[in-house]
Design an enzyme around this catalytic site. Structure first.
Site, PDB file in Angstrom:
ATOM      1  NE  ARG A   1       7.218  -0.128  16.570  1.00 17.60           N
ATOM      2  CZ  ARG A   1       6.941   1.177  15.785  1.00 17.60           C
ATOM      3  NH1 ARG A   1       6.780   1.138  14.504  1.00 17.60           N
ATOM      4  NH2 ARG A   1       6.320   2.185  16.221  1.00 17.60           N
TER       5      ARG A   1
ATOM      6  CD  GLU B   1      -2.890  -0.843   2.464  1.00 17.30           C
ATOM      7  OE1 GLU B   1      -2.409  -0.102   3.409  1.00 17.30           O
ATOM      8  OE2 GLU B   1      -3.777  -1.785   2.515  1.00 17.30           O
TER       9      GLU B   1
ATOM     10  CG  PHE C   1      -4.782   2.106   6.146  1.00 13.76           C
ATOM     11  CD1 PHE C   1      -4.640   1.411   7.313  1.00 13.76           C
ATOM     12  CD2 PHE C   1      -4.108   3.372   5.925  1.00 13.76           C
ATOM     13  CE1 PHE C   1      -4.119   2.062   8.436  1.00 13.76           C
ATOM     14  CE2 PHE C   1      -3.749   3.876   7.203  1.00 13.76           C
ATOM     15  CZ  PHE C   1      -3.599   3.356   8.189  1.00 13.76           C
TER      16      PHE C   1
ATOM     17  CE  LYS D   1       8.844   2.161  10.051  1.00 12.95           C
ATOM     18  NZ  LYS D   1       8.488   3.313  11.049  1.00 12.95           N
TER      19      LYS D   1
ATOM     20  CE  LYS E   1       5.267   4.617   6.690  1.00 15.97           C
ATOM     21  NZ  LYS E   1       5.150   5.892   7.499  1.00 15.97           N
TER      22      LYS E   1
HETATM   23  P1  AMP Z   1       6.068   5.102  11.142  1.00 22.16           P
HETATM   24  O1  AMP Z   1       5.197   6.199  11.659  1.00 22.16           O
HETATM   25  O2  AMP Z   1       7.226   5.575  10.158  1.00 22.16           O
HETATM   26  O3  AMP Z   1       6.273   4.058  11.902  1.00 22.16           O
HETATM   27  O4  AMP Z   1       4.987   4.641  10.078  1.00 22.16           O
HETATM   28  C1  AMP Z   1       3.566   3.914  10.548  1.00 22.16           C
HETATM   29  C2  AMP Z   1       2.607   5.056  10.140  1.00 22.16           C
HETATM   30  O5  AMP Z   1       2.295   5.295   8.776  1.00 22.16           O
HETATM   31  C3  AMP Z   1       1.322   4.538  10.777  1.00 22.16           C
HETATM   32  O6  AMP Z   1       0.992   4.662  11.898  1.00 22.16           O
HETATM   33  C4  AMP Z   1       0.403   5.437   9.509  1.00 22.16           C
HETATM   34  O7  AMP Z   1       0.013   6.598  10.263  1.00 22.16           O
HETATM   35  C5  AMP Z   1       1.260   5.745   8.505  1.00 22.16           C
HETATM   36  N1  AMP Z   1       0.612   5.075   7.349  1.00 22.16           N
HETATM   37  C6  AMP Z   1       0.466   5.724   6.131  1.00 22.16           C
HETATM   38  N2  AMP Z   1       0.005   4.963   4.977  1.00 22.16           N
HETATM   39  C7  AMP Z   1      -0.342   3.800   5.550  1.00 22.16           C
HETATM   40  C8  AMP Z   1      -0.720   2.478   5.245  1.00 22.16           C
HETATM   41  N3  AMP Z   1      -1.119   2.326   3.978  1.00 22.16           N
HETATM   42  N4  AMP Z   1      -0.917   1.579   5.970  1.00 22.16           N
HETATM   43  C9  AMP Z   1      -0.479   1.747   7.356  1.00 22.16           C
HETATM   44  N5  AMP Z   1       0.054   2.758   7.828  1.00 22.16           N
HETATM   45  C10 AMP Z   1       0.252   3.867   7.163  1.00 22.16           C
END
Ligand code: AMP
Length: 583
Positions: A416, A248, A341, A422, A250
């Site tokens: 987590r 998906e 999502f 990611k 991000k």
């Molecule tokens: P990070 O904050 O870098 O750990 O990335 C996780 C965050 O990415 C999640 O908490 C969401 O806020 C964001 N996010 C953006 N797009 C998506 C997606 N398609 N699926 C899940 N999380 C997403």
């Protein structure tokens, strides 16, 4: 239960940094607490009176507390303020001031946990006319009878700075150890992750034991703690680990959990705070999009440039935290779209235990997309090449990468893990230099920009082939006067069809002969399937694009189009960026 017992334990907890020791101290405290008071004790230990999502918060202004402390101790407000400046912690000031108080209370009545909680709760709840006086009375009522150490914790709690250093997960450990065994912590944690309410978990455990926790389920208008992602370094590794999976986009914005039901719509942040008031546009969007009676859906809210349709840096969303007026202004200037999502609840059915693919299918059926509410773009694949190309498109639209999701994964609240992985771009160096780009096209403006241009199509000069290849749509950085004057100023170069020396995959509303050069500052250079500069140089099908471009205000009238930044220079900038991130 006497409050003194509680603060005795807090003193010991504050003195240690070892989590195990903290857990033991908390466990001893919980064991001495009557069952019907355990929830209140848990909230106070977290430094609050209710779970965050309820929005009933302490956080009394320090000035008010100083006034009450002066009244309670016979010191002047100036004296209290001077002490505060010296110590930097109003709790410590309260402790000293109460110890040295000039007016002793006439009768001494020991404070109970119940009394402290009751007054703090009322302080948090009272609002409107006369509430300041009421808050002062309630706090004074506590401080009149407080011992010095009690005063320290009461004041810290009331100003919203408890600072005990106890993490929620330490409370989870202690609750498991008190009411079950340490081995049962997973069940306690699950209940917390689903309910976001440690007081409620404690109350159920105390009254009904582990069996009580089974009752904790997803509930409308109570946020569930968000599922999080792990990170991996390459798409190849990710696909090896997950096999065929969903990729998906991000999105780089703010995570939003939307609860939709008979009592309206509530939005919660990743930190479980209610943020409904900040996003009236999303509430409207969801109202129009949702086809069911009730549900919980999750997505990322991203600010969109109304002119280019491209994403803006997510900081523009965080500016929505202001007053109502600000929200309205920001809403017009930076509308947001919610990219959904996940679907966690549909009518009465808890979907968190269902596989991802099923939740996604249910999500897509439960809503009809509109401008404000859209579905996250995804692709199911196990092919590395396809994944890389998909990653490029994600960056191009202003995303920050991809999230890979195991097709059969359940929604693990608060966890987590490697069910979601990611993958972000591996560099994040800011573009330090401006570039000079050539105007080759324009898109008609909408809304506030009707009648002028919404965005310009900008190109770099490819000196090898003597053509101009596109790198971005430019819509930011123009003041009103410049905007208004744009059509006239560019009119001499206007053409009915694409000029021969322009290479573009995009079709603007108006074409221009390469002539006018503008200075532009971007956030970084990314790869893009949309733009033609440097196409295929780094990766087949992808060219270079400038992310978040902004006009600096400088018309480079001193430069002809062939003096503009070249594709070759952009390539060097791109390579340098990568080196900065990967020494
Ligand atoms: P990070 O904050 O870098 O750990 O990335 C996780 C965050 O990415 C999640 O908490 C969401 O806020 C964001 N996010 C953006 N797009 C998506 C997606 N398609 N699926 C899940 N999380 C997403």
């Amino acid at each position: 239960m006497l409050y003194t017992k509680v603060v005795e334990a807090y003193e010991k907890i504050e003195a240690t940094t070892k989590r195990l020791e903290m857990t033991d101290l908390l466990t001893q405290l919980f064991k001495q607490t009557p069952k019907d008071e355990i929830d209140r004790l848990v909230y106070l230990t977290q430094g609050k009176v209710h779970p965050d999502y309820m929005g009933i918060e302490l956080g009394l202004a320090e000035k008010l507390v100083i006034r009450v402390l002066a009244q309670a101790t016979g010191l002047s407000e100036d004296e209290v303020t001077a002490l505060w400046k010296k110590k930097g912690d109003l709790g410590l000031v309260a402790q000293d001031a109460i110890a040295a108080r000039r007016q002793k209370p006439l009768e001494s009545k020991p404070l109970t946990l119940a009394k402290v909680y009751e007054n703090l709760d009322e302080i948090a709840r009272s609002g409107g006319a006369g509430s300041q006086e009421r808050k002062i009375t309630l706090l004074a009522d506590l401080l009149a009878f407080a011992t010095p150490v009690e005063a320290k914790y009461i004041v810290r709690t009331v100003v919203g700075k408890m600072r005990l250093g106890v993490a929620d997960m330490t409370i989870v450990d202690a609750l498991a150890a008190t009411f079950a065994t340490k081995q049962d912590r997973a069940a306690v944690e699950r209940a917390y992750n689903v309910s976001s309410d440690l007081g409620e978990v404690a109350r159920l455990l105390a009254s009904e034991g582990l069996a009580g926790l089974k009752k904790v389920g997803l509930k409308l208008y109570r946020p569930i703690r968000a599922m999080l992602c792990e990170r991996m370094e390459t798409l190849e590794e990710i696909l090896k680990r997950l096999g065929k999976c969903a990729l998906e986009y991000k999105y780089d914005g703010l995570r939003v959990q939307a609860h939709i039901g008979p009592k309206g719509i509530k939005l919660f942040s990743r930190h479980l705070e209610e943020i409904t008031d900040q996003f009236p546009d999303l509430v409207d969007g969801l109202k129009g999009a949702f086809r069911r009676g009730a549900g919980i859906v999750e997505g990322e809210a991203v600010p969109v440039d109304p002119n280019t349709g491209e994403f803006l840096p997510f900081q523009t969303v965080s500016r929505r935290r202001g007053r109502k007026y600000d929200v309205e202004v920001m809403m017009k200037e930076y509308p947001v779209s919610l990219f959904l999502f996940d679907c966690l609840l549909e009518e009465d059915e808890d979907l968190t235990g269902r596989p991802y693919v099923e939740r996604r299918a249910r999500l897509h059926k439960a809503l009809k997309e509109n401008e404000r509410v859209r579905f996250a773009t995804y692709r199911d694949t196990d092919d590395v090449k396809e994944a890389e190309a998909f990653f490029d498109t994600a960056l191009q639209i202003g995303g920050e990468g991809l999230v890979a999701k195991a097709l059969n994964s359940t929604y693990e609240a608060g966890a987590r893990g490697y069910q979601w992985i990611k993958f972000k771009r591996d560099y994040a160096a800011a573009m330090s230099d401006t570039v000079d780009l050539v105007v080759v096209g324009a898109f008609a403006g909408r809304g506030k920009r009707a009648g002028t241009y919404g965005a310009l199509l900008m190109a770099a000069y490819d000196k090898d082939d003597d053509v101009f290849r596109t790198v971005c749509k430019l819509g930011s950085g123009f003041d009103d006067a410049t905007l208004e004057a744009l059509p006239k100023r560019l009119a001499p170069h206007r053409r009915d069809r694409k000029p021969a020396r322009v290479d573009s995959k995009l079709e603007p509303d108006v074409w221009f002969e390469p002539a006018v050069v503008l200075e532009v500052l971007g956030a970084e250079i990314t790869l893009s399937p949309v733009h033609t500069a440097g196409q295929d140089l780094v990766r087949p099908g992808a060219g270079f694009a400038i992310r978040f471009p902004r006009f600096t205000g400088k018309w480079r009238e001193d430069k002809g189009p062939e003096d503009a930044t070249t594709v070759q220079e952009i390539r060097e900038m791109y390579d340098r960026q990568k080196k900065v991130a990967k020494p």
